[in-house]
Design an enzyme around this catalytic site. Structure first.
Site, PDB file in Angstrom:
ATOM      1  N   LYS A 187       0.818  -1.299   0.040  1.00 29.51           N
ATOM      2  CA  LYS A 187       0.028  -0.055  -0.205  1.00 29.51           C
ATOM      3  C   LYS A 187       0.908   1.142   0.150  1.00 29.51           C
ATOM      4  O   LYS A 187       1.996   1.213   0.867  1.00 29.51           O
ATOM      5  CB  LYS A 187      -0.836  -0.175   1.382  1.00 29.51           C
ATOM      6  CG  LYS A 187      -1.938   1.069   1.206  1.00 29.51           C
ATOM      7  CD  LYS A 187      -2.899   0.863   2.630  1.00 29.51           C
ATOM      8  CE  LYS A 187      -3.904   1.941   2.435  1.00 29.51           C
ATOM      9  NZ  LYS A 187      -4.652   2.023   3.663  1.00 29.51           N
ATOM     10  N   SER A 229      -9.922   1.968   2.755  1.00 26.58           N
ATOM     11  CA  SER A 229      -9.109   2.921   1.770  1.00 26.58           C
ATOM     12  C   SER A 229      -8.026   1.876   1.229  1.00 26.58           C
ATOM     13  O   SER A 229      -7.304   2.263  -0.163  1.00 26.58           O
ATOM     14  CB  SER A 229      -8.349   3.687   2.761  1.00 26.58           C
ATOM     15  OG  SER A 229      -7.489   3.242   3.559  1.00 26.58           O
ATOM     16  N   SER A 277     -10.206  -0.074   6.969  1.00 26.62           N
ATOM     17  CA  SER A 277      -9.667   0.082   5.684  1.00 26.62           C
ATOM     18  C   SER A 277      -8.921  -1.244   5.459  1.00 26.62           C
ATOM     19  O   SER A 277      -8.514  -1.389   4.242  1.00 26.62           O
ATOM     20  CB  SER A 277      -8.750   1.224   5.519  1.00 26.62           C
ATOM     21  OG  SER A 277      -9.363   2.246   5.105  1.00 26.62           O
TER      22      SER A 277
HETATM   23  N1  GLN Z   1     -13.601   4.705   5.758  1.00 26.89           N
HETATM   24  C1  GLN Z   1     -13.232   5.003   7.122  1.00 26.89           C
HETATM   25  C2  GLN Z   1     -12.708   6.498   6.869  1.00 26.89           C
HETATM   26  O1  GLN Z   1     -12.755   7.171   5.725  1.00 26.89           O
HETATM   27  C3  GLN Z   1     -12.033   4.094   7.470  1.00 26.89           C
HETATM   28  C4  GLN Z   1     -10.546   4.427   6.531  1.00 26.89           C
HETATM   29  C5  GLN Z   1      -9.446   3.852   7.223  1.00 26.89           C
HETATM   30  O2  GLN Z   1      -9.551   2.667   7.805  1.00 26.89           O
HETATM   31  N2  GLN Z   1      -8.178   4.288   6.821  1.00 26.89           N
HETATM   32  O3  GLN Z   1     -11.968   7.188   7.563  1.00 26.89           O
END
Ligand code: GLN
Length: 485
Positions: A78, A155, A179
């Site tokens: 990532k 994400s 995420s």
């Molecule tokens: N969808 C969540 C957010 O937008 C989680 C994102 C994440 O875990 N990095 O914050």
């Protein structure tokens, strides 16, 4: 597409050991398949030279009979993990051309164990999002029913899509509010967010430091165990990493769950929960019952406040963490008449809309007069949520829930675009786990009627990933979910 790229890590290690193929052949097969699947936009940077150089070392080690634990396993990383001498941007315009001088602890552990880096994977900018649509490099296409142009989740959308499409053996992800788990669920793969402190955050670009954790996304439960083994461990460079022995995670796979108490939280079955998801949740319950586990009803009464608390705490921390991107130190700089204007110009063009929204919310909730009303209250709610889990784990050993209230939706979906809140609501089943610092895994349980993967989530006690691995392995074995070939 090649056959060897469809193997799991454990199968690949066997193949390499038995000389069915070399690490170089394997790496070339992945690089070819990556090229064939560029339409998915899963990679934002391919690193073929580095990959082939690492493969050569791997082949030498196999030839000498000295392979390391992940020798020759090609991974996608990532783009939030700093990789030495390899561009790292967190998929933000503001980090244009940023090339770190050092390696994150997690990736250096993986590479020291013999893993190969195929490239950097797409993600929502600074990990803010749940659909991978917030990337400066454009959205990722979910490999399930490509023609339908669905999101892979986020994400870590590039990570989950690449694993599902067999264009890496497995990938790293990070999880601040879901995420790792939500994109794993959307793409029909398996991912675990370990306990906060299990993996070092050193060299991972910070979003919300008290919630962020790294973890693997892989083809099955065993591969997650193999990778987490390598990624875990105390790191003096991260003051929140915990000095605790790392158990042998794979040894728990295949163990019985007889007598294990599985908690089913009432609050995760709200009125109007998607019927197919509810049915698959029941299927998971049934599988564990058949395997001799005991099902207990539990309550996590403060679940209803989790999203509100998360969307105060995470932006608050983000607004502080992202202050360092000022045009002076890293990446993009847009000049101005004076220093202040240079900051403004750089941040205005460097950050995307969602990141700006969170910086503004975060700055607001931390400002004098509002700090008590929002931030302090959210911290109190966070404690209540943690206490809910402490109480629940007096009655059960592990908790089973759905991962997400939805399956993958189309890129650019109207409802999701209408208000950012609609997107945030999808995190309802995952954010509490981060607020409480607990380990959580998502694994595929089946397909919806229109052919989209659903995931189930297992939540464990603090530093008890073992029970997650053993329970997940049973569900996986009985669910017989078929990965994309
Ligand atoms: N969808 C969540 C957010 O937008 C989680 C994102 C994440 O875990 N990095 O914050």
């Amino acid at each position: 597409m090649s056959d060897i790229t469809k193997l799991t890590i454990s199968q690949t290690l066997e193949g390499l050991k038995n000389k069915q193929f070399s690490a170089t052949e394997l790496t070339k097969a992945y690089l070819q398949d990556m090229e064939a699947k560029r339409n998915l936009n899963a990679y934002v940077l391919e690193t073929p030279e580095q990959a082939l150089a690492q493969a050569k070392v791997a082949d030498t080690n196999y030839a000498n009979g000295t392979p390391r634990t992940l020798e020759g396993i090609p991974l996608g990383i990532k783009d939030i993990f700093c990789t030495k001498d390899v561009r790292t941007t967190a998929c933000s315009h503001i980090l244009d051309g940023f090339v770190p001088q050092y390696e994150s602890t997690v990736t250096s552990k993986l590479f020291n164990d013999g893993a190969i880096c195929l490239g950097k994977l797409n993600m929502d900018e600074f990990a803010m999002g749940g659909s991978n649509e917030n990337s400066f490099y454009g959205p990722v296409v979910n490999p399930w029913h490509e023609e339908r142009n669905l999101v892979p989740g986020g994400s870590s959308g590039g990570s989950a899509a690449a694993v599902a499409a067999n264009i890496c053996a497995a990938a790293t992800g990070t999880d601040t509010g879901g995420s790792i788990r939500q994109p794993a669920a959307f793409c029909g793969v398996t991912g675990i967010k370990p306990t906060y402190g299990r993996c070092s955050r050193y060299g991972i670009m910070a979003f919300a430091s008290s919630l962020d954790q790294a973890g693997p996304i892989a083809k099955d439960v065993k591969d997650c165990a193999i990778l987490l083994q390598s990624m875990s461990g105390y790191d003096p460079k991260d003051s929140t990493s915990v000095n605790k022995e790392v158990p042998n995670f794979t040894s728990f796979i295949g163990q019985s769950v007889k007598g294990l108490k599985i908690g089913i939280p009432a609050e995760y079955r709200p009125q109007g929960l998607n019927q197919e998801i509810a049915d698959y949740w029941d299927k998971g319950i049934e599988i564990l019952k058949q395997a001799g586990a005991e099902i207990v009803n539990i309550s996590l009464p403060n679940t209803k406040y989790a999203l509100a608390a998360y969307y105060i705490i995470a932006p608050a921390e983000a607004s502080s963490n992202l202050a360092r991107y000022d045009g002076a130190r890293y990446g993009l700089r847009i000049d101005g008449k004076n220093l202040d204007e240079m900051y403004t110009n750089s941040r205005t063009s460097g950050f995307g809309a969602e990141v700006k929204r969170r910086i503004m919310i975060g700055t607001y909730v931390l400002s004098a007069g509002y700090y008590d009303a929002y931030y302090l209250k959210a911290q109190k709610v966070r404690r209540l949520i943690q206490n809910d889990f402490v109480e629940a784990f007096k009655k059960c050993d592990i908790i089973l829930t759905p991962t997400s209230p939805l399956a993958a939706f189309p890129i650019g979906d109207k409802t999701m675009r209408e208000s950012p809140i609609n997107m945030w609501l999808n995190d309802v089943f995952t954010v509490s786990v981060n607020l409480a610092g607990l380990p959580g895994m998502s694994l595929p349980i089946g397909l919806s009627k229109d052919g989209l993967p659903f995931g189930l989530q297992l939540i464990g006690r603090s530093f008890d990933e073992e029970t997650i691995f053993k329970t997940a392995a049973i569900i996986e074995q009985e669910a017989k979910f078929e990965r994309l070939k």
